[in-house]
Design an enzyme around this catalytic site. Sequence first.
Site: not given
Ligand SMILES: Cc1ncc(COP(=O)(O)O)c(C=O)c1O
Length: 382
Positions: A75-76, A153, A181, A201, A203, A241, A326
Amino acid sequence: MKKPVYMDYAATTPVDPAVADEMMKYLTLDGVFGNPASRTHAYGWQAEAAVEAARKQVAGLIHADPREIVWTSGATESDNLAIKGAVAGRQGVHIITSKIEHKAVVDTCKWLEHQGTDVTWLDPAADGTISCEQVLDALQENTVLVSLMLVNNELGTINDIAAIGAELRQRGVLFHVDAAQAGGKMAIDVGSMPVDLLALSGHKVYGPKGVGALYVRRSPDVQIEAQIHGGGHERGMRSGTLPTHQIVGMGKAFSLAQSGLEEEIVKLEALRKSFLAGLQSLDGVSLNGSESNRVPGIVNLSFDGVDAESLMLGLRDLAVSSGSACASATVEPSYVLRGIGLSDEQAHRALRFSFGRFTTEEDVAFASSQIVDVVSRLRAVR
Ligand SMILES: Cc1ncc(COP(=O)(O)O)c(C=O)c1O
């Protein structure tokens, strides 16, 4: 050593065993290990077929056309591709986002701000949501993009994306939604939710880490600039790829999420009720974020008179998160909790408990009894 009870599903989820089994078939010589872009032999064709089947599964969860799914590393990257890709090459434009987005959105928008893009940072209401009126009030003639999350999140709160999207569609402003989320936690239908770009995402939905997707609407057609250039994969939007095993894993995970969604929501709602009921003997506990507009598996609580760091140390048998980042030696209070109006002190008293598919009634009963014990002990020595 006995492992702590996992109460941090919002950080990541374990891969579902059925997903892991499926992924193993796409790695070794006796499996489908070919490069999905190899067009000259069966190894490539089989891998490509697997990637396309997974594309259908991911599209299925959000009711999209599979051709609207672009594979990414998570998702990032999806957030970066959507936001930078929508703004790239456009001078003098304005975008709107909120102060409590995930860092993947906040830092991307800050980077654009440094490059000269005008950014409006909306303040959420105390319940963690952004209203349609706020977005409309912030619109300018040169607004090209609004980026808001579907589910927060840290809080688990839900924004009214359908209503905001309907207004933006009428005005021709692109709408990007971070749904990392939300996937597998609530129904998502891009047919009734007028968004243009939507980040997902693997995971967070019992799939593997390192894979994600960006939904890019085809009708009306949304154009974004690629941010990673190379072999022209993903119709030129994201070169590189394709990791077949990761993609197959995300596909399987999303199809499991779709078939089990209603049952899972009911189960998580029941777990949340039991968890909160188990805390009833404690006073001075407050829920952060809206009471009602939320997904059931994320609960953010503040405990009067108790510092979250000490509480976490006491809760050695639970894996939870404070939502604080942190930074060097100091623990910064969560910008999300600060964003909804909590003082630094209040933000330092909050912990996030998130549960999911493999959480049991025993787990939440154990968690709440541990919390009652540790909070009472910490309060007694104040
Ligand atoms: C709301 C939200 N956006 C984006 C991300 C980033 O996702 P990824 O770990 O797949 O890059 C997260 C993960 O913590 C998230 O909670």
